[in-house]
Design a protein around this motif. Structure first.
Motif, PDB file in Angstrom:
ATOM      1  N   VAL A  46      51.970   5.666 -30.266  1.00 18.14           N
ATOM      2  CA  VAL A  46      51.249   4.154 -30.940  1.00 18.14           C
ATOM      3  C   VAL A  46      51.921   3.148 -30.396  1.00 18.14           C
ATOM      4  N   GLY A  47      51.828   2.496 -29.490  1.00 17.00           N
ATOM      5  CA  GLY A  47      52.323   1.119 -28.959  1.00 17.00           C
ATOM      6  C   GLY A  47      53.120   1.367 -28.391  1.00 17.00           C
ATOM      7  N   GLY A  48      54.512   0.786 -28.398  1.00 19.36           N
ATOM      8  CA  GLY A  48      55.942   1.538 -27.411  1.00 19.36           C
ATOM      9  C   GLY A  48      55.507   1.355 -26.078  1.00 19.36           C
ATOM     10  N   GLY A  49      54.743   0.278 -25.569  1.00 23.77           N
ATOM     11  CA  GLY A  49      54.399  -0.431 -24.058  1.00 23.77           C
ATOM     12  C   GLY A  49      55.505  -1.391 -23.702  1.00 23.77           C
ATOM     13  N   PRO A  50      55.040  -1.961 -22.799  1.00 22.49           N
ATOM     14  CA  PRO A  50      56.196  -2.642 -22.093  1.00 22.49           C
ATOM     15  C   PRO A  50      55.955  -3.899 -22.827  1.00 22.49           C
ATOM     16  N   PHE A  51      55.429  -4.288 -23.747  1.00 22.32           N
ATOM     17  CA  PHE A  51      54.978  -5.563 -24.208  1.00 22.32           C
ATOM     18  C   PHE A  51      54.616  -5.761 -25.243  1.00 22.32           C
ATOM     19  N   GLU A  58      54.574  10.661 -32.463  1.00 22.77           N
ATOM     20  CA  GLU A  58      54.880  11.621 -33.522  1.00 22.77           C
ATOM     21  C   GLU A  58      55.325  13.282 -32.861  1.00 22.77           C
ATOM     22  N   PHE A  59      56.240  13.689 -33.240  1.00 22.58           N
ATOM     23  CA  PHE A  59      56.627  14.531 -32.342  1.00 22.58           C
ATOM     24  C   PHE A  59      57.019  15.806 -33.568  1.00 22.58           C
ATOM     25  N   GLU A  60      57.105  17.015 -32.449  1.00 23.64           N
ATOM     26  CA  GLU A  60      57.068  18.944 -32.962  1.00 23.64           C
ATOM     27  C   GLU A  60      58.292  19.116 -32.644  1.00 23.64           C
ATOM     28  N   ALA A  61      59.339  19.521 -32.728  1.00 25.36           N
ATOM     29  CA  ALA A  61      60.525  19.620 -32.189  1.00 25.36           C
ATOM     30  C   ALA A  61      61.116  20.926 -32.896  1.00 25.36           C
ATOM     31  N   PHE A  62      61.151  21.670 -31.736  1.00 29.55           N
ATOM     32  CA  PHE A  62      61.355  23.588 -31.897  1.00 29.55           C
ATOM     33  C   PHE A  62      62.323  23.979 -31.763  1.00 29.55           C
ATOM     34  N   TRP A  63      63.046  24.944 -33.097  1.00 31.10           N
ATOM     35  CA  TRP A  63      65.059  25.232 -33.048  1.00 31.10           C
ATOM     36  C   TRP A  63      64.878  26.940 -33.043  1.00 31.10           C
ATOM     37  N   ARG A  64      66.240  27.282 -33.089  1.00 35.62           N
ATOM     38  CA  ARG A  64      66.507  28.642 -33.129  1.00 35.62           C
ATOM     39  C   ARG A  64      68.289  28.402 -34.203  1.00 35.62           C
ATOM     40  N   GLU A  65      68.057  29.291 -34.689  1.00 36.70           N
ATOM     41  CA  GLU A  65      69.575  29.343 -35.395  1.00 36.70           C
ATOM     42  C   GLU A  65      69.295  30.693 -35.355  1.00 36.70           C
ATOM     43  N   GLY A  66      70.383  31.469 -35.080  1.00 33.27           N
ATOM     44  CA  GLY A  66      70.572  32.998 -35.034  1.00 33.27           C
ATOM     45  C   GLY A  66      69.055  33.829 -34.992  1.00 33.27           C
ATOM     46  N   ASP A  67      68.500  34.422 -36.276  1.00 32.75           N
ATOM     47  CA  ASP A  67      67.055  35.351 -35.873  1.00 32.75           C
ATOM     48  C   ASP A  67      66.252  33.989 -36.652  1.00 32.75           C
ATOM     49  N   GLU A  68      66.206  33.330 -36.778  1.00 26.71           N
ATOM     50  CA  GLU A  68      65.133  32.451 -37.688  1.00 26.71           C
ATOM     51  C   GLU A  68      64.797  31.321 -36.322  1.00 26.71           C
ATOM     52  N   ARG A  69      63.819  31.076 -36.618  1.00 27.56           N
ATOM     53  CA  ARG A  69      62.567  29.903 -35.586  1.00 27.56           C
ATOM     54  C   ARG A  69      61.895  29.483 -36.423  1.00 27.56           C
ATOM     55  N   GLY A  70      61.693  27.637 -36.047  1.00 30.91           N
ATOM     56  CA  GLY A  70      60.915  27.235 -36.785  1.00 30.91           C
ATOM     57  C   GLY A  70      61.121  25.802 -35.854  1.00 30.91           C
ATOM     58  N   SER A  71      60.631  25.028 -36.336  1.00 30.29           N
ATOM     59  CA  SER A  71      59.631  23.373 -36.289  1.00 30.29           C
ATOM     60  C   SER A  71      60.256  22.390 -36.994  1.00 30.29           C
ATOM     61  N   LEU A  72      60.224  21.041 -36.667  1.00 32.06           N
ATOM     62  CA  LEU A  72      60.308  20.185 -37.265  1.00 32.06           C
ATOM     63  C   LEU A  72      58.613  19.052 -36.848  1.00 32.06           C
ATOM     64  N   ARG A  73      58.257  18.834 -37.481  1.00 31.11           N
ATOM     65  CA  ARG A  73      57.223  17.664 -36.709  1.00 31.11           C
ATOM     66  C   ARG A  73      57.584  16.777 -37.947  1.00 31.11           C
ATOM     67  N   GLU A  74      57.351  15.369 -37.150  1.00 30.10           N
ATOM     68  CA  GLU A  74      57.737  13.880 -37.781  1.00 30.10           C
ATOM     69  C   GLU A  74      56.815  12.866 -36.691  1.00 30.10           C
ATOM     70  N   ARG A  75      56.588  11.835 -37.692  1.00 26.40           N
ATOM     71  CA  ARG A  75      56.062  10.248 -37.490  1.00 26.40           C
ATOM     72  C   ARG A  75      57.386   9.507 -37.567  1.00 26.40           C
ATOM     73  N   ARG A  84      66.109  -2.454 -25.637  1.00 24.75           N
ATOM     74  CA  ARG A  84      66.425  -1.433 -25.988  1.00 24.75           C
ATOM     75  C   ARG A  84      65.365  -0.305 -27.157  1.00 24.75           C
ATOM     76  N   TRP A  85      64.977   0.474 -27.812  1.00 20.71           N
ATOM     77  CA  TRP A  85      64.081   0.904 -27.970  1.00 20.71           C
ATOM     78  C   TRP A  85      65.471   1.959 -29.487  1.00 20.71           C
ATOM     79  N   LEU A  86      64.935   1.272 -30.465  1.00 19.40           N
ATOM     80  CA  LEU A  86      65.793   1.958 -31.663  1.00 19.40           C
ATOM     81  C   LEU A  86      64.972   2.738 -32.723  1.00 19.40           C
ATOM     82  N   TYR A  87      65.168   3.770 -33.427  1.00 28.97           N
ATOM     83  CA  TYR A  87      64.312   4.584 -33.988  1.00 28.97           C
ATOM     84  C   TYR A  87      65.037   4.402 -35.368  1.00 28.97           C
ATOM     85  N   LEU A  88      63.479   3.404 -36.133  1.00 26.60           N
ATOM     86  CA  LEU A  88      63.765   3.091 -37.296  1.00 26.60           C
ATOM     87  C   LEU A  88      63.950   3.707 -38.632  1.00 26.60           C
ATOM     88  N   ASP A  89      62.695   4.377 -38.524  1.00 27.62           N
ATOM     89  CA  ASP A  89      62.368   5.876 -39.271  1.00 27.62           C
ATOM     90  C   ASP A  89      61.732   6.803 -39.275  1.00 27.62           C
TER      91      ASP A  89
END
Length: 93
Positions: A46-51, A58-75, A84-89
């Protein structure tokens, strides 16, 4: 968002701090060396365009740690500082 995901995958804490807004930036970023980020899926933007001054990703990032697998979803909220675009929260869920 993609560059921050890459920084997490490469354990590049300097880039993560540099791309974090000063008002919410932690003193240090501590990453788990055994956590492997495998894939990023952008769910919505949403937004984030040149003006725009603000944007939300909103994203989902998939991870692995040893035999475990999962994902993290964040807005995540971003703000533009000059060119420059900076991460706020973000809201996990």
């Amino acid at each position: 968002m993609r560059s921050r995901y890459t920084a997490f995958a490469l354990h590049d804490t300097e880039y993560l701090r540099a791309s974090w807004h000063p008002s919410t930036r932690p003193a240090e970023v501590d990453l788990d060396p055994d956590l492997v980020w495998r894939r990023l899926l952008i769910v919505e933007r949403v937004g984030g365009g040149p003006f725009d001054r603000e944007g939300v990703v909103e994203f989902e990032a998939f991870w692995r740690e040893g035999d475990e697998r999962g994902s993290l979803r964040e807005r995540s909220r971003f703000v533009r500082d000059d060119s420059r675009w900076l991460y706020l929260d973000g809201r996990i869920g």
